[in-house]
Scaffold this motif. Structure first.
Motif, PDB file in Angstrom:
ATOM      1  N   THR A  54       1.031  -1.226   0.082  1.00  0.00           N
ATOM      2  CA  THR A  54      -0.013   0.013  -0.092  1.00  0.00           C
ATOM      3  C   THR A  54       0.916   1.118   0.009  1.00  0.00           C
ATOM      4  O   THR A  54       1.884   1.124   0.487  1.00  0.00           O
ATOM      5  CB  THR A  54      -0.929   0.075   1.274  1.00  0.00           C
ATOM      6  N   GLN A  58      -1.452   5.923   2.555  1.00  0.00           N
ATOM      7  CA  GLN A  58      -2.514   5.326   3.128  1.00  0.00           C
ATOM      8  C   GLN A  58      -1.907   5.069   4.460  1.00  0.00           C
ATOM      9  O   GLN A  58      -2.654   4.341   5.541  1.00  0.00           O
ATOM     10  CB  GLN A  58      -2.757   3.958   2.410  1.00  0.00           C
ATOM     11  N   CYS A  59      -0.843   5.560   4.956  1.00  0.00           N
ATOM     12  CA  CYS A  59      -0.201   5.020   6.430  1.00  0.00           C
ATOM     13  C   CYS A  59      -0.626   6.349   7.268  1.00  0.00           C
ATOM     14  O   CYS A  59      -0.066   7.492   7.283  1.00  0.00           O
ATOM     15  CB  CYS A  59       1.339   4.939   6.154  1.00  0.00           C
ATOM     16  N   ARG A  60      -1.734   6.136   7.831  1.00  0.00           N
ATOM     17  CA  ARG A  60      -2.339   7.157   8.673  1.00  0.00           C
ATOM     18  C   ARG A  60      -2.940   6.591   9.907  1.00  0.00           C
ATOM     19  O   ARG A  60      -3.730   5.788   9.786  1.00  0.00           O
ATOM     20  CB  ARG A  60      -3.402   7.970   7.756  1.00  0.00           C
ATOM     21  N   ASP A 215      -9.653   3.808  -3.917  1.00  0.00           N
ATOM     22  CA  ASP A 215     -10.005   4.827  -2.800  1.00  0.00           C
ATOM     23  C   ASP A 215     -10.794   6.100  -3.065  1.00  0.00           C
ATOM     24  O   ASP A 215     -11.922   6.208  -2.675  1.00  0.00           O
ATOM     25  CB  ASP A 215      -8.417   5.447  -2.290  1.00  0.00           C
ATOM     26  N   TYR A 220     -12.898   1.215  -0.442  1.00  0.00           N
ATOM     27  CA  TYR A 220     -12.287   1.037   0.847  1.00  0.00           C
ATOM     28  C   TYR A 220     -13.103   1.495   2.002  1.00  0.00           C
ATOM     29  O   TYR A 220     -12.800   1.183   3.049  1.00  0.00           O
ATOM     30  CB  TYR A 220     -11.047   1.489   0.919  1.00  0.00           C
ATOM     31  N   GLY A 386      -9.548  -1.820   4.810  1.00  0.00           N
ATOM     32  CA  GLY A 386      -8.278  -1.190   5.733  1.00  0.00           C
ATOM     33  C   GLY A 386      -8.409  -1.460   6.985  1.00  0.00           C
ATOM     34  O   GLY A 386      -7.288  -0.947   7.859  1.00  0.00           O
ATOM     35  N   ALA A 391      -4.526   2.009   6.763  1.00  0.00           N
ATOM     36  CA  ALA A 391      -5.516   2.775   5.975  1.00  0.00           C
ATOM     37  C   ALA A 391      -6.699   2.682   6.905  1.00  0.00           C
ATOM     38  O   ALA A 391      -7.452   3.833   6.863  1.00  0.00           O
ATOM     39  CB  ALA A 391      -5.920   2.330   4.836  1.00  0.00           C
TER      40      ALA A 391
END
Length: 436
Positions: A54, A58-60, A215, A220, A386, A391
């Motif tokens: 990913t 999307q790293c949140r 997205d 998602y 996710g 995500a």
């Protein structure tokens, strides 16, 4: 460690830390118990060239997100570890590392009791955030292979140089199997690959990463309740692609064209000869059909939204297998090692609460189990695609925090009802509770 907490969170990965962030925002006293240390799975169960599939955008996580200069890139394993460590440092959660929970039970009075490597602790509510990947799954057929053959699980694979000289058989074509096969192939090793039924997806299509299109399309955000076969959705294999070298497709047909030996799924063993099912062609065709179906959906979205996106030719197979069943003589082919990329088993034997179905899966609705006060977080498709990833885990953690807080408020309400007729000079907290 205190003897009692309002909430105990088991697991200090992205799920457990996300839960802690929300609990801290609500002022709920809690502790996060991590068996190893933050980022342990990313440190010890990934190969050297591993990177996220990913994209970085999307790293949140709650109160924290990727802030580097490559949002469309893919973090390497060490960078993921650093991301988690920095996240933990950003809000200083009540985290105890090196503490393993060995038993969880609930008393008739509704209190949870936990036995841990650091002693006994109790809690009003518990969140299990240990993920689904506990015990490497190696099929029993492995016991029948020659004793001098090196066998490892994908969680143990690091690089081609650590395996003995000779050809390597990789069994399984989920994301790990495909990427490990590619890693060996790029290292110049002769690779034999037993292909399963996992689907694939194009890395990019019509000018953007496929995941960016999905997205934007709202894919998602779809909850598991929107699918008619929720149980099947939760156990489906992930689509294979890679983020390596900036991201690209994984095309097993191209591997075969370039010298990798492909087979159907492993069906049997006789001494040093392996027998494979005659399903390689259908498996490859199905993987391609899924990838093209995703492109169809993107095309429809582009057309309906009137988006100006470059046209792109569709995929044309670069190799096709013959239709005959295959066998592999390990000795004659010089195979010295097998990598089992066959997934993991869940291990919840330490949880002594009757919440599991016949397959050992915790029954829940959005992480809320039928046992009051017991929750799960970080499971694949817990609510959305996710849920088990960077995500979407924040959304699930926020939901569970609200349920935890509601349960605490209900408990106080019940206590107020019981104390309502008691003089406040005996229990002065009644006035505070009523006001709250």
């Amino acid at each position: 460690m205190n003897s009692h907490y309002s909430v105990v969170v088991i697991g200090g990965g992205q799920a457990g830390l996300s839960m802690s962030w929300y609990l801290r925002q609500r002022g709920v006293d809690h502790v996060v118990l991590e068996r190893e240390r933050v980022g342990h799975e990313w440190r010890t169960r990934r190969w050297d060239s591993f990177c996220l599939v990913t994209p970085n955008w999307q790293c949140r996580l709650p109160g924290y997100a990727y802030s580097g200069d490559d949002p469309d890139g893919f973090m390497l394993g060490a960078e993921v570890v650093g991301f988690l460590e920095k996240y933990a440092a950003s809000f200083d959660p009540p985290l105890l590392e090196g503490v393993e929970v060995t038993r969880l039970r609930r008393t008739p009075q509704g209190v949870f009791e936990l036995s841990t490597s650091a002693g006994f602790v109790s809690a009003d509510q518990v969140v299990v955030a240990t993920g689904p990947y506990h015990v490497p799954a190696v099929p029993r057929i492995a016991e029948r292979l020659p004793s001098d053959l090196v066998q490892i699980h994908s969680a143990q694979y690091r690089n081609a140089a650590e395996l003995p000289e000779g050809a390597v058989l990789v069994v399984g074509t989920g994301q790990s199997g495909c990427q490990i096969a590619e890693d060996l192939h790029l290292a110049g090793r002769e690779v034999h690959l037993a292909v399963g039924s996992a689907p694939r997806a194009a890395r990019r299509y019509r000018g953007r990463d496929t995941l960016a299109w999905l997205d934007e399309m709202g894919h998602y955000a779809r909850g598991i309740d929107e699918f008619g076969d929720a149980d099947e959705v939760r156990v489906r294999a992930n689509h294979y692609m890679t983020g390596r070298d900036g991201g690209r497709d994984i095309d097993l047909r191209a591997f075969a064209r370039d010298g990798m030996k492909l087979y159907g799924h492993l069906r049997g063993v006789s001494l040093s000869t392996l027998e494979f099912a005659d399903d390689l062609g259908p498996s490859l065709d199905n993987a391609d059909a899924v990838a093209e179906g995703i492109k169809d959906a993107i095309d429809r979205y582009i057309d309906s939204a009137g988006i100006a996106a470059p046209a792109e030719a569709r995929y044309v197979p670069v190799w096709r297998p013959d239709s005959s069943a295959s066998v592999l003589d390990l000795a004659a082919s010089g195979v010295s090692a097998v990598v089992w990329a066959t997934g993991f088993h869940r291990d919840h034997r330490w949880i002594e609460v009757p919440i599991f179905d016949g397959r050992g899966y915790p029954t829940h609705e959005r992480g809320v189990t039928g046992c009051p006060g017991l929750y799960f977080l970080g499971l694949p498709w817990q609510w959305t695609w996710g849920s088990g990833r960077f995500a979407g885990v924040a959304q699930d953690a926020a939901y569970l925090c609200s349920r935890i807080f509601d349960a605490r408020r209900q408990r106080f309400t019940d206590e107020v009802s019981w104390l309502a007729g008691t003089p406040t000079e005996t229990y002065p907290q009644v006035e505070w509770w009523v006001a709250a």
